[in-house]
Design a protein around this motif. Structure first.
Motif, PDB file in Angstrom:
ATOM      1  N   ARG A  36     -18.242 -17.521 -27.344  1.00 42.91           N
ATOM      2  CA  ARG A  36     -18.994 -18.369 -26.547  1.00 42.91           C
ATOM      3  C   ARG A  36     -18.290 -18.353 -24.860  1.00 42.91           C
ATOM      4  N   SER A  38     -18.038 -17.211 -21.225  1.00 46.00           N
ATOM      5  CA  SER A  38     -18.910 -16.610 -20.161  1.00 46.00           C
ATOM      6  C   SER A  38     -18.692 -14.982 -20.238  1.00 46.00           C
ATOM      7  N   GLY A  39     -19.691 -14.383 -19.558  1.00 45.38           N
ATOM      8  CA  GLY A  39     -19.126 -12.987 -19.359  1.00 45.38           C
ATOM      9  C   GLY A  39     -18.036 -12.605 -18.475  1.00 45.38           C
ATOM     10  N   ASN A  40     -17.735 -13.258 -17.425  1.00 43.53           N
ATOM     11  CA  ASN A  40     -16.608 -13.014 -16.513  1.00 43.53           C
ATOM     12  C   ASN A  40     -15.311 -13.437 -17.371  1.00 43.53           C
ATOM     13  N   GLU A  41     -15.373 -14.413 -18.005  1.00 46.48           N
ATOM     14  CA  GLU A  41     -14.213 -14.703 -18.874  1.00 46.48           C
ATOM     15  C   GLU A  41     -13.981 -13.837 -19.944  1.00 46.48           C
ATOM     16  N   LYS A  42     -14.875 -13.289 -20.532  1.00 45.22           N
ATOM     17  CA  LYS A  42     -14.505 -12.126 -21.626  1.00 45.22           C
ATOM     18  C   LYS A  42     -13.977 -11.075 -20.960  1.00 45.22           C
TER      19      LYS A  42
END
Length: 272
Positions: A36, A38-42
């Motif tokens: 879950r 965010s894309g940047n966090e991943k």
């Protein structure tokens, strides 16, 4: 020396080995609290994880072979608390929190450790303790592989043995594990380190005592058991580690039950 040189050569050649797409996506799918993000966090977490794997040495015991999938599962969870502690251009700088050790020892099942304690009368008692993980001060981290996997299946319980043991490592950066980790400059508006430490104590000490009372009432008198793992009632350091597990695995529920602790942890880990 040779291993350090090999790591230097890999970095000179372009950095640590990337984590394959399929392996990374499988890891995220197994752990809902990672999926879950965010894309940047991943993207940041993946970069952190590959640098983490490059700097650590995994060892299996009792015939356990540590696979790439196992290493990535540990790395992704271990790096989650560090996600916002490094600069956007080099998130791996936050790995300095784990610089006091290299080894990660993986067990095929729970480990049994021999313990001893002295009672008030001066009598020494010896006993065995079953462990799913253990972080040693200036030493390796031990993890049970089944327990690592269970974090995906038991996410509703706010459980992650990896996060638990690695925040112990962060706590230990201020000395021994005592539930009072080093605090960032200006923590929650504090003008000094002393003021920050005082604020931390005023927030965490009462919460710990209330939680201990809840656990006692549940165990002795049949009151409803608290959602947070009762192991957190054994010591302030364990309360901190159990709280961090829940904060990262089930942040919404943790914030509902412990709003002041949630705010303190978001400040500690510099979460937006």
């Amino acid at each position: 020396m040779l291993k350090a040189f090999a790591r230097w050569m890999r970095r000179a050649a372009g950095g640590p080995t990337p984590i394959p797409d399929a392996l990374w996506h499988d890891t995220l799918a197994h752990y809902p609290f990672l999926a879950r993000l965010s894309g940047n966090e991943k993207t940041r977490l993946r970069r952190l994880a590959r640098h983490f794997i490059d700097r650590k040495e995994f060892t299996g015991t009792h015939g356990l072979e540590v696979t790439d999938a196992m290493a990535v599962a540990v790395a992704a969870q271990a790096c989650l608390p560090l996600l916002h502690l490094g600069p956007a251009s080099a998130p791996e700088d936050a790995l300095h929190w784990y610089d006091d050790f290299v080894g990660i020892v993986m067990h095929p099942d729970a480990a049994v450790a021999s313990r001893q304690t002295m009672d008030a009368a001066g009598v020494m008692h010896h006993y065995d303790e079953v462990l799913s993980g253990e972080a040693m001060h200036h030493g390796p981290v031990m993890l049970s592989w089944p327990a690592v996997q269970q974090a995906g299946a038991h996410a509703d319980a706010g459980y992650s043995v990896v996060i638990h043991e690695f925040v112990h490592k962060m706590d230990m950066q201020a000395g021994g594990a005592d539930g009072a980790p080093p605090l960032p400059r200006g923590f929650m508006g504090a003008a000094s380190a002393r003021e920050a430490a005082a604020h931390w104590y005023r927030t965490w000490a009462p919460a710990y005592e209330r939680f201990r009372e809840q656990v006692v009432m549940a165990e002795r008198f049949g009151a409803p058991a608290p959602w947070l793992d009762a192991y957190g009632a054994t010591a302030p350091a364990e309360f901190f580690a159990v709280a961090c597990e829940a904060h990262f695995v089930q942040p919404e529920r943790f914030a509902e039950e412990f709003p002041e602790l949630s705010a303190a942890l978001r400040a500690l880990f510099k979460q937006p």
